[in-house]
Design a protein around this motif. Structure first.
Motif, PDB file in Angstrom:
ATOM      1  N   LEU A 213       0.796  -1.257  -0.140  1.00  0.00           N
ATOM      2  CA  LEU A 213       0.205   0.115   0.013  1.00  0.00           C
ATOM      3  C   LEU A 213       0.971   1.255   0.035  1.00  0.00           C
ATOM      4  O   LEU A 213       0.677   2.102  -0.687  1.00  0.00           O
ATOM      5  N   LEU A 214       1.882   1.332   0.603  1.00  0.00           N
ATOM      6  CA  LEU A 214       2.791   2.389   1.084  1.00  0.00           C
ATOM      7  C   LEU A 214       3.637   2.630  -0.521  1.00  0.00           C
ATOM      8  O   LEU A 214       3.491   3.674  -0.911  1.00  0.00           O
ATOM      9  N   ALA A 215       4.054   1.819  -1.060  1.00  0.00           N
ATOM     10  CA  ALA A 215       4.684   1.723  -2.502  1.00  0.00           C
ATOM     11  C   ALA A 215       3.576   2.324  -3.491  1.00  0.00           C
ATOM     12  O   ALA A 215       4.091   3.072  -4.273  1.00  0.00           O
ATOM     13  N   THR A 216       2.503   1.964  -3.384  1.00  0.00           N
ATOM     14  CA  THR A 216       1.523   2.121  -4.436  1.00  0.00           C
ATOM     15  C   THR A 216       1.085   3.343  -4.146  1.00  0.00           C
ATOM     16  O   THR A 216       0.936   3.998  -5.154  1.00  0.00           O
ATOM     17  N   LEU A 217       0.496   3.838  -3.076  1.00  0.00           N
ATOM     18  CA  LEU A 217      -0.151   5.035  -3.093  1.00  0.00           C
ATOM     19  C   LEU A 217       0.669   6.209  -2.818  1.00  0.00           C
ATOM     20  O   LEU A 217       0.445   7.281  -2.980  1.00  0.00           O
ATOM     21  N   GLU A 218       2.132   6.011  -2.482  1.00  0.00           N
ATOM     22  CA  GLU A 218       2.941   7.330  -2.051  1.00  0.00           C
ATOM     23  C   GLU A 218       4.126   7.337  -2.975  1.00  0.00           C
ATOM     24  O   GLU A 218       4.767   8.288  -3.004  1.00  0.00           O
ATOM     25  N   GLN A 219       4.322   6.430  -4.059  1.00  0.00           N
ATOM     26  CA  GLN A 219       5.462   6.606  -4.836  1.00  0.00           C
ATOM     27  C   GLN A 219       5.286   6.236  -6.421  1.00  0.00           C
ATOM     28  O   GLN A 219       4.658   5.183  -6.613  1.00  0.00           O
ATOM     29  N   ALA A 220       5.150   7.275  -7.165  1.00  0.00           N
ATOM     30  CA  ALA A 220       5.133   7.016  -8.568  1.00  0.00           C
ATOM     31  C   ALA A 220       6.396   6.607  -9.167  1.00  0.00           C
ATOM     32  O   ALA A 220       7.414   6.752  -8.624  1.00  0.00           O
ATOM     33  N   PRO A 221       6.031   5.728 -10.164  1.00  0.00           N
ATOM     34  CA  PRO A 221       7.457   5.107 -10.832  1.00  0.00           C
ATOM     35  C   PRO A 221       8.162   5.949 -11.566  1.00  0.00           C
ATOM     36  O   PRO A 221       7.905   7.132 -11.869  1.00  0.00           O
TER      37      PRO A 221
ATOM     38  N   THR B 238     -10.153   1.487  -8.480  1.00  0.00           N
ATOM     39  CA  THR B 238      -9.312   0.803  -7.857  1.00  0.00           C
ATOM     40  C   THR B 238      -8.815   1.482  -6.330  1.00  0.00           C
ATOM     41  O   THR B 238      -8.929   1.167  -5.361  1.00  0.00           O
ATOM     42  N   GLY B 239      -8.347   2.655  -6.720  1.00  0.00           N
ATOM     43  CA  GLY B 239      -7.930   3.564  -5.662  1.00  0.00           C
ATOM     44  C   GLY B 239      -8.874   3.804  -4.663  1.00  0.00           C
ATOM     45  O   GLY B 239      -8.801   4.016  -3.413  1.00  0.00           O
ATOM     46  N   ALA B 240     -10.279   4.160  -5.287  1.00  0.00           N
ATOM     47  CA  ALA B 240     -11.303   4.277  -4.086  1.00  0.00           C
ATOM     48  C   ALA B 240     -11.752   3.311  -3.341  1.00  0.00           C
ATOM     49  O   ALA B 240     -11.835   3.152  -2.282  1.00  0.00           O
ATOM     50  N   GLY B 241     -11.545   1.900  -3.781  1.00  0.00           N
ATOM     51  CA  GLY B 241     -11.995   0.617  -3.123  1.00  0.00           C
ATOM     52  C   GLY B 241     -10.863   0.474  -2.197  1.00  0.00           C
ATOM     53  O   GLY B 241     -11.095   0.035  -1.094  1.00  0.00           O
ATOM     54  N   LEU B 242      -9.585   0.800  -2.451  1.00  0.00           N
ATOM     55  CA  LEU B 242      -8.502   0.725  -1.531  1.00  0.00           C
ATOM     56  C   LEU B 242      -8.525   1.595  -0.174  1.00  0.00           C
ATOM     57  O   LEU B 242      -8.266   1.250   0.863  1.00  0.00           O
ATOM     58  N   VAL B 243      -9.149   2.960  -0.532  1.00  0.00           N
ATOM     59  CA  VAL B 243      -9.353   3.886   0.576  1.00  0.00           C
ATOM     60  C   VAL B 243     -10.491   3.252   1.594  1.00  0.00           C
ATOM     61  O   VAL B 243     -10.377   3.438   2.698  1.00  0.00           O
TER      62      VAL B 243
ATOM     63  N   PHE C 209      -8.856  -1.687   7.789  1.00  0.00           N
ATOM     64  CA  PHE C 209      -7.766  -2.269   8.070  1.00  0.00           C
ATOM     65  C   PHE C 209      -7.276  -2.557   9.393  1.00  0.00           C
ATOM     66  O   PHE C 209      -7.209  -1.675  10.280  1.00  0.00           O
ATOM     67  N   GLY C 210      -7.056  -3.979   9.789  1.00  0.00           N
ATOM     68  CA  GLY C 210      -6.624  -4.225  11.219  1.00  0.00           C
ATOM     69  C   GLY C 210      -7.730  -4.305  12.112  1.00  0.00           C
ATOM     70  O   GLY C 210      -7.512  -4.629  13.267  1.00  0.00           O
ATOM     71  N   THR C 211      -8.836  -4.207  11.694  1.00  0.00           N
ATOM     72  CA  THR C 211     -10.126  -4.267  12.662  1.00  0.00           C
ATOM     73  C   THR C 211     -10.436  -5.690  13.126  1.00  0.00           C
ATOM     74  O   THR C 211      -9.862  -6.759  12.295  1.00  0.00           O
ATOM     75  N   ALA C 212     -10.970  -6.061  14.342  1.00  0.00           N
ATOM     76  CA  ALA C 212     -11.109  -7.229  14.571  1.00  0.00           C
ATOM     77  C   ALA C 212     -12.217  -8.110  13.657  1.00  0.00           C
ATOM     78  O   ALA C 212     -12.012  -9.178  13.509  1.00  0.00           O
ATOM     79  N   GLY C 213     -12.870  -7.312  12.909  1.00  0.00           N
ATOM     80  CA  GLY C 213     -13.904  -7.987  12.155  1.00  0.00           C
ATOM     81  C   GLY C 213     -13.286  -8.283  10.647  1.00  0.00           C
ATOM     82  O   GLY C 213     -14.071  -8.523   9.854  1.00  0.00           O
ATOM     83  N   THR C 214     -12.311  -7.861  10.349  1.00  0.00           N
ATOM     84  CA  THR C 214     -11.814  -7.986   9.017  1.00  0.00           C
ATOM     85  C   THR C 214     -11.436  -9.467   8.872  1.00  0.00           C
ATOM     86  O   THR C 214     -10.550 -10.154   9.491  1.00  0.00           O
ATOM     87  N   SER C 215     -11.813  -9.909   7.640  1.00  0.00           N
ATOM     88  CA  SER C 215     -11.742 -11.219   7.306  1.00  0.00           C
ATOM     89  C   SER C 215     -10.436 -11.616   6.625  1.00  0.00           C
ATOM     90  O   SER C 215     -10.084 -10.733   5.804  1.00  0.00           O
TER      91      SER C 215
ATOM     92  N   ASP D 174      -6.064  -5.978  -4.743  1.00  0.00           N
ATOM     93  CA  ASP D 174      -6.189  -4.687  -5.258  1.00  0.00           C
ATOM     94  C   ASP D 174      -4.788  -3.653  -5.243  1.00  0.00           C
ATOM     95  O   ASP D 174      -4.748  -3.057  -6.292  1.00  0.00           O
ATOM     96  N   ALA D 175      -4.122  -3.665  -4.140  1.00  0.00           N
ATOM     97  CA  ALA D 175      -3.165  -2.812  -3.954  1.00  0.00           C
ATOM     98  C   ALA D 175      -2.145  -3.371  -5.169  1.00  0.00           C
ATOM     99  O   ALA D 175      -1.381  -2.480  -5.605  1.00  0.00           O
ATOM    100  N   GLY D 176      -2.006  -4.773  -5.182  1.00  0.00           N
ATOM    101  CA  GLY D 176      -1.028  -5.167  -6.543  1.00  0.00           C
ATOM    102  C   GLY D 176      -1.510  -4.669  -7.669  1.00  0.00           C
ATOM    103  O   GLY D 176      -0.410  -4.266  -8.525  1.00  0.00           O
ATOM    104  N   SER D 177      -2.765  -4.813  -7.929  1.00  0.00           N
ATOM    105  CA  SER D 177      -3.313  -4.172  -9.361  1.00  0.00           C
ATOM    106  C   SER D 177      -3.029  -2.807  -9.340  1.00  0.00           C
ATOM    107  O   SER D 177      -2.681  -2.220 -10.456  1.00  0.00           O
TER     108      SER D 177
END
Length: 273
Positions: A13-21, A210-215, A221-227, A237-240
Motif C-alpha cells: 500500500l505504501l509503495a502504491t499510494l505514495e510513490q510514482a514510478p 481501484t484507488g477508491a476501493g482501497l481507501v 484495515f486491522g479491525t477485529a472484524g476484518t476477514s 487490489d493494492a498489487g493491481s
C-alpha cells in the motif's frame, strides 16, 4: 492475519499510494532508487542589447531547458548489475525516454557515476540527463528511435494490464506504431493516438475505481472484524493498483513522444496516477 501478511500488505500500500514510478529507457527505478527530489526547469535564452543612457532591448529567443539531475541508491544483491545497466545507457549515448510522475521527456544521459559501498550491497549514484526539446522537429533517424520507444513502452504498459480493456487498446496502438514504415504519417499518428487515448481513458477509470476501493477497504484495515478473504482482496487490489500506476508512467511517456512525432507541444499527461 499473520504478521508477515500484514507487513507485506502495508508495504504494498505504501509503495502504491505514495510513490510514482521513475522510468529511464527500459529501467524501472523503485524503492531507494527513486529520488526524493529531481531537478527540472531551465532558463529562457535572451539577447540583451545595451543602449546609451542605460536603456536595453531584450530579444526573447526561446526556452533553454536545463539538465534533469537526481541522486539515489541501488541496494541488494542486484545493485551493481542495475548500476551497470544505467551506465550502459550513458556509454551508448542513446536517446531514451525518461518519465516520472506527470512528466515525460526524451533525454540523453550525459553523466552517471556511482560509489560502491558495503562490498557492493549499497551503491549511491548521481545522474544528469539533457532534454531533447519537444518543439524540435525530429529528423528521420530520430523519428524512428522515438517510434521504437513508443512501441516498447506500449508493449510494457499493455503487459502490466492483462485481460483489461485498457491493455487491449494499448496493444492495438503498439501494433500500429511497430508496423509503421512512416511513423510521422498523419494516418499513423491518428490511429495510434485514438487507440492510446482509449487505453488511457480506460486505465484512468480503472485507477480511480481501484484507488477508491482501497481507501474504503483501508479504513477497516486491522479491525477485529476484518476477514482473511477481505484482506486477500485488499492485497490483490493494492498489487493491481501498483501495476496500473507503473503502466500509467509508460502510457504518459508514449503520449509525450507521440506529440513530439506530430510536432505538437507536450501538453497535459494522459493519465493522472
Amino acid at each position: 492475519m499473520s504478521a508477515g501478511f500484514g507487513l507485506a500488505l502495508a508495504d504494498t500500500l505504501l509503495a502504491t499510494l505514495e510513490q510514482a514510478p521513475l522510468i529511464l529507457g527500459s529501467v524501472l527505478f523503485y524503492g531507494h532508487e527513486v529520488p526524493a527530489r529531481i531537478k527540472v526547469g531551465g532558463q529562457h535564452a535572451v539577447s540583451i542589447h545595451r543602449l546609451p543612457g542605460g536603456g536595453r532591448i531584450i530579444d526573447a529567443m526561446g526556452p533553454d531547458e536545463g539538465a534533469i539531475s537526481w541522486t539515489g541508491y541501488f541496494t541488494g544483491p542486484s545493485a551493481a548489475a542495475r548500476a551497470r545497466v544505467v551506465d550502459a545507457i550513458r556509454q551508448n549515448g542513446d536517446l531514451v525516454g525518461l518519465s516520472f510522475g506527470d512528466y515525460a521527456f526524451n533525454v540523453v544521459v550525459v553523466h552517471f557515476d556511482y560509489d560502491i559501498q558495503d562490498r557492493g550491497a549499497v551503491i549511491s549514484y548521481r545522474i544528469r540527463a539533457e532534454i531533447l526539446p519537444s518543439t524540435t522537429s525530429p529528423v528521420n533517424d530520430t523519428a524512428g528511435a522515438i517510434a521504437t520507444s513508443i512501441s516498447n513502452d506500449l508493449l510494457t504498459a499493455a503487459s502490466l494490464l492483462p485481460g483489461s480493456a485498457a491493455g487491449s487498446s494499448l496493444s492495438q496502438a503498439q501494433v500500429v506504431i511497430a508496423a509503421a514504415s512512416a511513423p510521422t504519417a498523419t494516418q499513423t499518428l491518428a490511429l495510434v493516438g485514438n487507440a492510446l487515448s482509449a487505453g488511457g481513458s480506460a486505465l484512468q477509470a480503472a485507477l480511480s475505481m481501484t484507488g477508491a476501493g482501497l481507501v474504503t477497504g483501508g479504513a477497516n484495515f486491522g479491525t477485529a472484524g476484518t476477514s482473511q478473504p477481505s484482506l486477500d482482496g485488499l492485497a490483490q487490489d493494492a498489487g493491481s493498483l501498483a501495476a496500473m500506476t507503473q503502466s500509467a508512467g509508460y502510457v504518459n511517456r508514449s503520449q509525450s513522444n507521440l506529440n513530439q512525432l506530430a510536432g505538437l507541444p507536450q501538453g497535459d499527461p494522459l493519465i493522472f496516477a
